[in-house]
Design a protein around this motif. Structure first.
Motif, PDB file in Angstrom:
ATOM      1  N   ARG A  61      84.183  -1.874 -75.319  1.00 33.28           N
ATOM      2  CA  ARG A  61      84.575  -0.640 -75.335  1.00 33.28           C
ATOM      3  C   ARG A  61      83.629   0.280 -74.335  1.00 33.28           C
ATOM      4  N   ASP A  62      82.391  -0.025 -74.567  1.00 30.81           N
ATOM      5  CA  ASP A  62      81.464   0.950 -73.629  1.00 30.81           C
ATOM      6  C   ASP A  62      81.936   0.692 -71.889  1.00 30.81           C
ATOM      7  N   LEU A  63      82.356  -0.302 -71.690  1.00 31.90           N
ATOM      8  CA  LEU A  63      82.514  -1.175 -70.316  1.00 31.90           C
ATOM      9  C   LEU A  63      84.124  -0.482 -70.199  1.00 31.90           C
ATOM     10  N   GLY A  64      84.922   0.115 -70.750  1.00 30.69           N
ATOM     11  CA  GLY A  64      86.107   0.791 -70.932  1.00 30.69           C
ATOM     12  C   GLY A  64      86.944  -0.125 -70.570  1.00 30.69           C
ATOM     13  N   ILE A  65      87.006  -1.403 -71.025  1.00 27.58           N
ATOM     14  CA  ILE A  65      87.843  -2.644 -70.842  1.00 27.58           C
ATOM     15  C   ILE A  65      89.304  -2.342 -71.784  1.00 27.58           C
ATOM     16  N   ASP A  66      89.165  -1.568 -72.863  1.00 30.68           N
ATOM     17  CA  ASP A  66      90.085  -1.145 -73.711  1.00 30.68           C
ATOM     18  C   ASP A  66      90.988  -0.256 -72.978  1.00 30.68           C
ATOM     19  N   GLU A  67      90.577   0.497 -71.742  1.00 26.04           N
ATOM     20  CA  GLU A  67      91.206   1.524 -71.463  1.00 26.04           C
ATOM     21  C   GLU A  67      91.970   0.904 -70.026  1.00 26.04           C
ATOM     22  N   CYS A  68      91.150   0.216 -69.295  1.00 24.95           N
ATOM     23  CA  CYS A  68      91.372  -0.097 -67.922  1.00 24.95           C
ATOM     24  C   CYS A  68      92.207  -1.804 -67.867  1.00 24.95           C
ATOM     25  N   GLY A  69      92.000  -2.169 -69.178  1.00 21.42           N
ATOM     26  CA  GLY A  69      92.528  -3.630 -69.372  1.00 21.42           C
ATOM     27  C   GLY A  69      93.080  -3.811 -70.715  1.00 21.42           C
ATOM     28  N   SER A  70      92.558  -4.949 -71.231  1.00 19.86           N
ATOM     29  CA  SER A  70      93.033  -5.248 -72.559  1.00 19.86           C
ATOM     30  C   SER A  70      92.259  -5.901 -73.333  1.00 19.86           C
ATOM     31  N   VAL A  71      91.928  -6.127 -74.726  1.00 15.65           N
ATOM     32  CA  VAL A  71      91.128  -6.847 -75.572  1.00 15.65           C
ATOM     33  C   VAL A  71      91.895  -7.230 -76.756  1.00 15.65           C
ATOM     34  N   ALA A  72      92.127  -8.618 -77.075  1.00 18.54           N
ATOM     35  CA  ALA A  72      92.748  -9.086 -78.135  1.00 18.54           C
ATOM     36  C   ALA A  72      91.993  -9.877 -78.784  1.00 18.54           C
ATOM     37  N   VAL A  73      91.919  -9.941 -80.200  1.00 14.83           N
ATOM     38  CA  VAL A  73      90.977 -10.879 -80.959  1.00 14.83           C
ATOM     39  C   VAL A  73      91.941 -11.588 -82.082  1.00 14.83           C
ATOM     40  N   GLU A  74      91.568 -12.716 -82.180  1.00 11.03           N
ATOM     41  CA  GLU A  74      92.287 -13.751 -83.119  1.00 11.03           C
ATOM     42  C   GLU A  74      91.236 -14.305 -83.993  1.00 11.03           C
ATOM     43  N   ASN A  75      91.566 -14.577 -85.216  1.00  8.46           N
ATOM     44  CA  ASN A  75      90.645 -15.591 -86.158  1.00  8.46           C
ATOM     45  C   ASN A  75      91.153 -16.973 -85.683  1.00  8.46           C
ATOM     46  N   ILE A  76      89.888 -17.779 -85.630  1.00  9.72           N
ATOM     47  CA  ILE A  76      89.987 -18.940 -85.298  1.00  9.72           C
ATOM     48  C   ILE A  76      90.104 -19.924 -86.685  1.00  9.72           C
ATOM     49  N   ASP A  77      91.125 -20.347 -87.154  1.00  8.22           N
ATOM     50  CA  ASP A  77      91.101 -21.423 -88.690  1.00  8.22           C
ATOM     51  C   ASP A  77      90.205 -22.419 -88.381  1.00  8.22           C
TER      52      ASP A  77
END
Length: 315
Positions: A61-77
């Motif tokens: 977020r500090d790098l601004g990737i949520d604004e200029c790109g995308s960040v998706a997070v998934e749990n690994i079972d």
């Protein structure tokens, strides 16, 4: 373990890779240059130990990737990898104790929305509880507690206090107040209808109700149980142990208290209505207080973990 899927502008990929590579607890880093089309950029994927996830997400977020790109997070079972095992051992703390603040904020934001579905569930739960209090039926009371969705806004308010997010706090507060107001108003009408068809009677409300009399007789035990339930509820959210939320839901008397207050009000039985309202407010206060303190304790706990795990610089 968590799986991260990032879309980064080509000119920012090097920064992102530098962050990922220096984060303790990451593994399985993969880059597909030019794979992303909307937004355009590179596709970056990696796995990270849950206990290192919050710090990494804050860095992105500090790098601004949520604004200029995308960040998706998934749990690994399931992850069958020696590298993943080494990454989890290298990361400080235990994954079950880790708090993903971004994930918690997003989840509570969704659960705190004043939607038709939310009001419908809360109203149905209150009407079920109304039948339970009139019939002195503990099974109906437990069922109503399990159906009620009110812990979402309560958790959202606690999260907003810790993260200093006034918009989320107001959103949660509106959902809580408006939701209970609508549910109780409909339940008053429901009670009047049930009385008209001779299914509810004032004598049933005035009768001795050994199974449900605690609903309109609040005491210190009510507050203590609310504190314990609030703590358990926040721990279940932050550790992804969602199954514990069912136990939390049937431990507090919010929905039954609202239902008893509505039924008593429909009969102008104001003494019992006020006692039920006190029970409702006492439970809400206990849950919010315990939930906020739990999150605050977790925040300081993980801050201490990070300080102890940080490498010591030598001159």
């Amino acid at each position: 373990m968590l799986h991260l899927r990032l879309i980064t502008p080509a000119d920012r990929t090097a920064e992102v890779l530098g962050l990922l590579e220096k984060t303790v607890g990451t593994a399985h880093l993969a880059v597909v240059p030019g794979a992303a089309r909307d937004p355009q950029g590179d596709l970056v994927m990696c796995d990270v130990a849950r206990e290192a996830g919050d710090e990494l997400l804050a860095g992105l977020r500090d790098l601004g990737i949520d604004e200029c790109g995308s960040v998706a997070v998934e749990n690994i079972d399931l992850s069958m990898s020696h590298r993943a095992e080494r990454a989890e051992k290298a990361a400080p703390g235990e994954g079950a104790d880790a708090v993903l603040w971004e994930q918690l904020t997003d989840a509570t934001h969704e659960e705190s929305t004043l939607s038709v579905t939310y009001i419908a569930f809360l109203t149905l739960a209150t009407m079920i509880a109304a039948c339970g209090v009139v019939l002195d039926n503990a099974i109906l009371i437990v069922g109503a507690m399990a159906v009620g969705p009110e812990f979402g806004p309560l958790a959202g308010f606690c999260t907003a206090v810790i993260r200093r997010a006034p918009r989320l706090a107001m959103r949660s507060l509106v959902a809580l107040i408006a939701g209970f107001a609508a549910a109780m108003l409909v339940t008053v009408g429901f009670s009047l209808f049930m009385d008209a068809v001779n299914l509810f009677e004032l004598s049933m409300l005035k009768a001795e109700r050994p199974n449900t009399s605690f609903i309109y007789n609040p005491d210190w035990f009510s507050f203590v149980v609310a504190l314990l339930a609030g703590t358990a509820g926040m721990l279940s959210l932050t550790s992804s142990k969602s199954g514990a939320l069912v136990g939390v839901a049937i431990s507090v008397t919010t929905v039954p208290a609202a239902a008893n207050a509505a039924v008593a009000f429909s009969y102008s039985y104001y003494g019992q209505a006020w006692g039920s309202t006190e029970q409702l407010l006492l439970n809400l206060l206990g849950i919010v207080l315990a939930g906020t303190l739990t999150l605050l304790a977790q925040k300081f706990f993980w801050a201490g973990k990070r300080r102890r795990a940080a490498p010591v610089e030598t001159g």
